[in-house]
Write a protein that holds these residues in place. Structure first.
Motif, PDB file in Angstrom:
ATOM      1  N   ALA A   1       0.727  -1.401  -0.127  1.00  0.00           N
ATOM      2  CA  ALA A   1       0.035  -0.107   0.055  1.00  0.00           C
ATOM      3  C   ALA A   1       0.716   1.192  -0.077  1.00  0.00           C
ATOM      4  CB  ALA A   1      -0.983   0.120   1.122  1.00  0.00           C
ATOM      5  N   SER A   2       1.817   1.255   0.864  1.00  0.00           N
ATOM      6  CA  SER A   2       2.702   2.322   0.902  1.00  0.00           C
ATOM      7  C   SER A   2       4.078   2.034   1.585  1.00  0.00           C
ATOM      8  CB  SER A   2       2.160   3.631   1.527  1.00  0.00           C
ATOM      9  OG  SER A   2       3.020   4.784   1.954  1.00  0.00           O
TER      10      SER A   2
ATOM     11  N   GLY B   1      -0.806   4.072   8.958  1.00  0.00           N
ATOM     12  CA  GLY B   1      -1.456   3.724   7.903  1.00  0.00           C
ATOM     13  C   GLY B   1      -2.716   4.507   7.887  1.00  0.00           C
ATOM     14  N   ASP B   2      -3.333   4.790   6.518  1.00  0.00           N
ATOM     15  CA  ASP B   2      -4.471   5.312   6.532  1.00  0.00           C
ATOM     16  C   ASP B   2      -5.521   4.618   5.327  1.00  0.00           C
ATOM     17  OD1 ASP B   2      -3.691   6.316   3.938  1.00  0.00           O
ATOM     18  OD2 ASP B   2      -2.743   7.954   4.651  1.00  0.00           O
ATOM     19  N   LYS B   3      -6.703   5.247   4.902  1.00  0.00           N
ATOM     20  CA  LYS B   3      -7.596   4.800   4.307  1.00  0.00           C
ATOM     21  C   LYS B   3      -6.835   4.293   2.869  1.00  0.00           C
ATOM     22  CE  LYS B   3     -11.735   6.942   5.549  1.00  0.00           C
ATOM     23  NZ  LYS B   3     -12.009   8.318   6.156  1.00  0.00           N
ATOM     24  N   LYS B   4      -5.785   4.912   2.433  1.00  0.00           N
ATOM     25  CA  LYS B   4      -5.272   4.137   1.200  1.00  0.00           C
ATOM     26  C   LYS B   4      -4.953   2.546   1.374  1.00  0.00           C
ATOM     27  CE  LYS B   4      -1.524   6.629   0.390  1.00  0.00           C
ATOM     28  NZ  LYS B   4      -1.456   7.734   1.158  1.00  0.00           N
ATOM     29  N   ALA B   5      -4.852   2.106   2.703  1.00  0.00           N
ATOM     30  CA  ALA B   5      -4.461   0.735   2.776  1.00  0.00           C
ATOM     31  C   ALA B   5      -5.749  -0.175   2.661  1.00  0.00           C
ATOM     32  CB  ALA B   5      -3.611   0.561   4.242  1.00  0.00           C
TER      33      ALA B   5
ATOM     34  N   GLU C   1     -10.400   1.416  11.767  1.00  0.00           N
ATOM     35  CA  GLU C   1      -9.363   2.823  12.122  1.00  0.00           C
ATOM     36  C   GLU C   1      -9.111   2.783  13.615  1.00  0.00           C
ATOM     37  OE1 GLU C   1      -9.941   7.396  10.982  1.00  0.00           O
ATOM     38  OE2 GLU C   1     -11.247   5.953  10.160  1.00  0.00           O
TER      39      GLU C   1
END
Ligand SMILES: C[S@@+](CC[C@H](N)C(=O)[O-])C[C@H]1O[C@@H](n2cnc3c(N)ncnc32)[C@H](O)[C@@H]1O
Length: 333
Positions: free
Chosen positions: A25-26, A43-47, A62
């Motif tokens: 994801a990042s 991490g955030d919503k991108k994951a 979350e």
């Protein structure tokens, strides 16, 4: 911040699966802390699209905050901007893990009261927002994003498939193997059997490639893939030790596979170690990326794989039954 609650039967591998998906994801995302089966993540919503692929997990969401005591939990809850997190009605739901070190019996009521004071409505039967409190060594408060129901996995178990052989991996484990191979677009299983790994990969939206020595397996795997709605596949009857011949112009980004462990029927009459060695070297020829592979514990895959040129990165042990224990490996070319 995010959280994942992993399954308890293969926790190290489950943690590895989460790590692999975060990595995809990042490069910034990672596991920050583990508290029994609870993972706190940076991490955030991108994951989310990648975490939706999880196999060895109960749920993710979350993460709002952690606390070392109930007093700290309530005082932090007073300062949360709940309107940023709660859509519609809510319920507070507690998970008491075996290492829970706090007296949490009333936490749902007390935290619920703090939140209702802000004007949010409780709905115990079908809340739109589920607030999760995990009790382990610490206390953790989060908002559930996705719960992974057991039913769809059960519907894909070996004995539920149109073509059945008792050689298949559990769907959750097969799925974790695809994730450990960091497959983004495609995956190859050169010992596909009934297609268990390919079904999971196909349902994640990947293009799947499969090989098996036996014609009945190739036909059976095709039936199984079609049954679960997987359409983007290439299946070949052939030898996993000669992959370059089967795919003369193709280099794969990921391979996930479970070679045969024992009976002469599944080994195609060959000696086991010889087959493993040749298969590893044949996989190396067509792969530019990650391999996730299971071997019986007696086979020393590390030495063989490193001689071929693989870098062995991860290794997870599982005792399947009294006469079978195995390792799941993650390797890179
Ligand atoms: C343990 S099973 C794989 C199970 C699979 N993951 C599933 O979900 O059904 C191993 C498969 O490897 C196949 N096989 C054995 N030797 C092979 C070879 N040299 N090349 C390709 N396939 C082979 C067997 O026919 C068998 O179907």
């Amino acid at each position: 911040m995010l959280y994942v609650e992993i399954l308890g039967n293969l926790p190290e591998m489950a943690q590895g699966e989460v790590r692999a998906l975060l990595e995809m994801a990042s490069p910034e995302f990672r596991i920050i802390e583990r508290d029994y089966l609870f993972l706190a993540l940076k991490g955030d919503k991108k994951a989310f699209p990648l975490l939706n692929r999880l196999g060895l997990a109960h749920e993710y969401g979350e993460l709002l905050f952690s606390a070392k005591s109930l007093e700290e939990l309530y005082s932090k809850a007073e300062n949360v901007k709940w309107k940023n997190y709660i859509r519609g009605t809510f319920k507070v739901d507690r998970e008491t893990m075996v290492n829970c070190s706090h007296l949490v019996e009333n936490v749902e009521k007390k935290l619920g009261a703090i939140i209702s004071k802000r004007g949010f409505k409780v709905n115990l039967s079908s809340p739109e927002t589920l607030i999760r409190v995990y009790c382990g060594k610490k206390l953790w408060v989060g908002i559930r994003e996705r719960f992974f129901k057991a039913k769809p996995f059960n519907e894909r178990k070996a004995d539920q498939r149109p073509f059945y052989k008792p050689i298949a991996l559990p769907p959750r484990v097969a799925r974790a193997m695809v994730n450990l191979a960091r497959a983004k677009k495609e995956v190859l299983d050169p010992f596909m059997g009934t297609g268990g790994i390919l079904i999971e990969a196909g349902l994640m939206g990947l293009k799947v490639y499969g090989v098996d020595l036996r014609r009945d397996m190739v036909e059976g795997a095709k039936r199984n893939l079609e049954h679960y709605g997987v359409k983007n596949y290439v299946l070949k009857q052939g030898d996993a030790t000669k992959l370059r011949e089967l795919f003369p112009d193709k280099t794969f980004e990921a391979v996930a596979t479970d070679p045969p462990y024992g009976s002469s029927a599944t080994l195609g009459g060959r000696k086991r170690e010889e087959l493993y060695k040749k298969a590893l070297s044949s996989i190396y020829d067509v792969l530019d990326g990650y391999l996730s592979i299971a071997f019986p514990a007696q086979f020393n895959a590390e030495i063989v794989a490193e001689k071929i040129g693989f870098e062995v990165l991860e290794k997870y042990y599982q005792r399947v039954h009294s006469s079978l224990d195995r390792y799941f490996y993650v390797m890179r070319t």
